[in-house]
Write a protein that holds these residues in place. Structure first.
Motif, short mmCIF file in Angstrom:
data_model
loop_
_atom_site.label_atom_id
_atom_site.label_comp_id
_atom_site.label_asym_id
_atom_site.label_seq_id
_atom_site.Cartn_x
_atom_site.Cartn_y
_atom_site.Cartn_z
N LEU A 55 9.45 34.73 -15.43
CA LEU A 55 8.43 34.10 -14.59
C LEU A 55 7.17 34.96 -14.53
N ALA A 56 7.34 36.27 -14.41
CA ALA A 56 6.19 37.18 -14.38
C ALA A 56 5.43 37.13 -15.70
N ILE A 57 6.16 37.11 -16.81
CA ILE A 57 5.52 37.06 -18.13
C ILE A 57 4.76 35.75 -18.29
N LYS A 58 5.38 34.65 -17.88
CA LYS A 58 4.71 33.34 -17.95
C LYS A 58 3.43 33.33 -17.11
N ALA A 59 3.50 33.95 -15.94
CA ALA A 59 2.33 34.01 -15.06
C ALA A 59 1.20 34.79 -15.72
N TYR A 60 1.54 35.90 -16.36
CA TYR A 60 0.53 36.70 -17.07
C TYR A 60 -0.14 35.85 -18.15
N LEU A 61 0.67 35.18 -18.94
CA LEU A 61 0.13 34.39 -20.05
C LEU A 61 -0.68 33.20 -19.56
N GLY A 62 -0.33 32.67 -18.39
CA GLY A 62 -0.99 31.48 -17.87
C GLY A 62 -2.29 31.75 -17.11
N ARG A 63 -2.57 32.99 -16.81
CA ARG A 63 -3.77 33.34 -16.04
C ARG A 63 -4.97 33.58 -16.95
N LYS A 64 -6.12 33.31 -16.38
CA LYS A 64 -7.35 33.70 -17.07
C LYS A 64 -7.49 35.21 -16.96
N GLU A 65 -8.17 35.79 -17.92
CA GLU A 65 -8.38 37.23 -17.88
C GLU A 65 -9.29 37.58 -16.71
N PRO A 66 -8.85 38.51 -15.86
CA PRO A 66 -9.69 38.87 -14.72
C PRO A 66 -10.89 39.70 -15.16
N LYS A 67 -11.93 39.62 -14.39
CA LYS A 67 -13.12 40.44 -14.65
C LYS A 67 -12.99 41.81 -13.97
N ASP A 68 -12.30 41.84 -12.87
CA ASP A 68 -12.12 43.07 -12.10
C ASP A 68 -11.25 44.05 -12.88
N GLU A 69 -11.75 45.28 -13.07
CA GLU A 69 -11.00 46.29 -13.84
C GLU A 69 -9.66 46.64 -13.19
N GLY A 70 -9.64 46.70 -11.88
CA GLY A 70 -8.40 47.02 -11.18
C GLY A 70 -7.33 45.95 -11.44
N LEU A 71 -7.74 44.70 -11.41
CA LEU A 71 -6.78 43.62 -11.70
C LEU A 71 -6.33 43.65 -13.16
N LYS A 72 -7.22 44.03 -14.06
CA LYS A 72 -6.81 44.16 -15.47
C LYS A 72 -5.68 45.17 -15.60
N TYR A 73 -5.82 46.30 -14.92
CA TYR A 73 -4.77 47.32 -14.93
C TYR A 73 -3.49 46.78 -14.28
N LEU A 74 -3.65 46.16 -13.13
CA LEU A 74 -2.48 45.65 -12.41
C LEU A 74 -1.72 44.63 -13.25
N TYR A 75 -2.42 43.72 -13.88
CA TYR A 75 -1.78 42.70 -14.73
C TYR A 75 -1.11 43.35 -15.93
N LEU A 76 -1.79 44.27 -16.57
CA LEU A 76 -1.22 44.93 -17.75
C LEU A 76 0.00 45.76 -17.37
N TYR A 77 -0.11 46.55 -16.32
CA TYR A 77 1.03 47.35 -15.87
C TYR A 77 2.20 46.43 -15.53
#
Length: 180
Positions: free
Chosen positions: A43-65
């Motif tokens: 479910l977490a992997i699907k959520a990652y793939l289904g989201r638009k790429e965030p502009k916020d650098e902190g969210l980019k790290y959070l999503y990638l981690y």
């Protein structure tokens, strides 16, 4: 993958009834926990793939981690499912090991790898589909890798489906023996 998990979950109810697997509380709990975690991480992997790429650098790290950790934890759970049914563990599968190493180098232990190599995520390169990783060895020699997040996910999902198929076949085979 979630449909395969549903099928395995249905079979494990019969398996438990036939073999009284729940009498071995540790084994039953390991299996149930592993199945839950495989589904949760998917479910977490699907959520990652289904989201638009965030502009916020902190969210980019959070999503990638979060994605890399989900891949790692999913492997541990798949291994637990295999072990619960007496199947060989999967953690030494070369591609799965490589995925874990990418995770460990990138976000797991980038500052303290036993190899004496130190890793840096290149902040400006972090995107939904991947990122660049710089590594420095003991001699301060730099190497560069482009990590394709989408390839990690695709490869792991392919292997996970194969693993789940093995688990399903084993359960069906054992149930067939029990019905004879």
């Amino acid at each position: 993958m979630l449909k395969k998990m549903e099928a395995i979950r249905r079979l494990t109810t019969d398996y438990n009834n036939k073999y009284s697997m729940s009498k071995n509380g540790n084994l039953w709990n390991k299996l149930c926990s592993s199945m839950d975690v495989v589904e949760d991480t998917e479910l977490a992997i699907k959520a990652y793939l289904g989201r638009k790429e965030p502009k916020d650098e902190g969210l980019k790290y959070l999503y990638l981690y979060g994605l890399l950790q989900s891949l790692y934890v999913q492997q541990i759970a798949l291994n637990g499912m295999c072990e619960s049914f007496g199947l060989p563990g999967i953690l030494n599968e070369p591609r799965l090991k490589q995925i874990r190493n990418e995770r460990n180098d990138s976000i797991g232990h980038p500052t303290n790898r036993s190899t004496g190599v130190y890793h840096y995520l290149v902040r400006v390169s972090i995107a939904k589909n991947g990122y660049d990783l710089l590594s420095f060895d003991k001699n301060n020699k730099m190497s560069h890798r482009n990590i394709s997040v989408l390839k990690l996910v695709t490869d792991q999902r392919k292997m996970a489906k194969s693993i789940l198929l093995r688990v399903e076949k084993k359960v069906i085979k054992d149930l067939g023996k029990a019905n004879k």
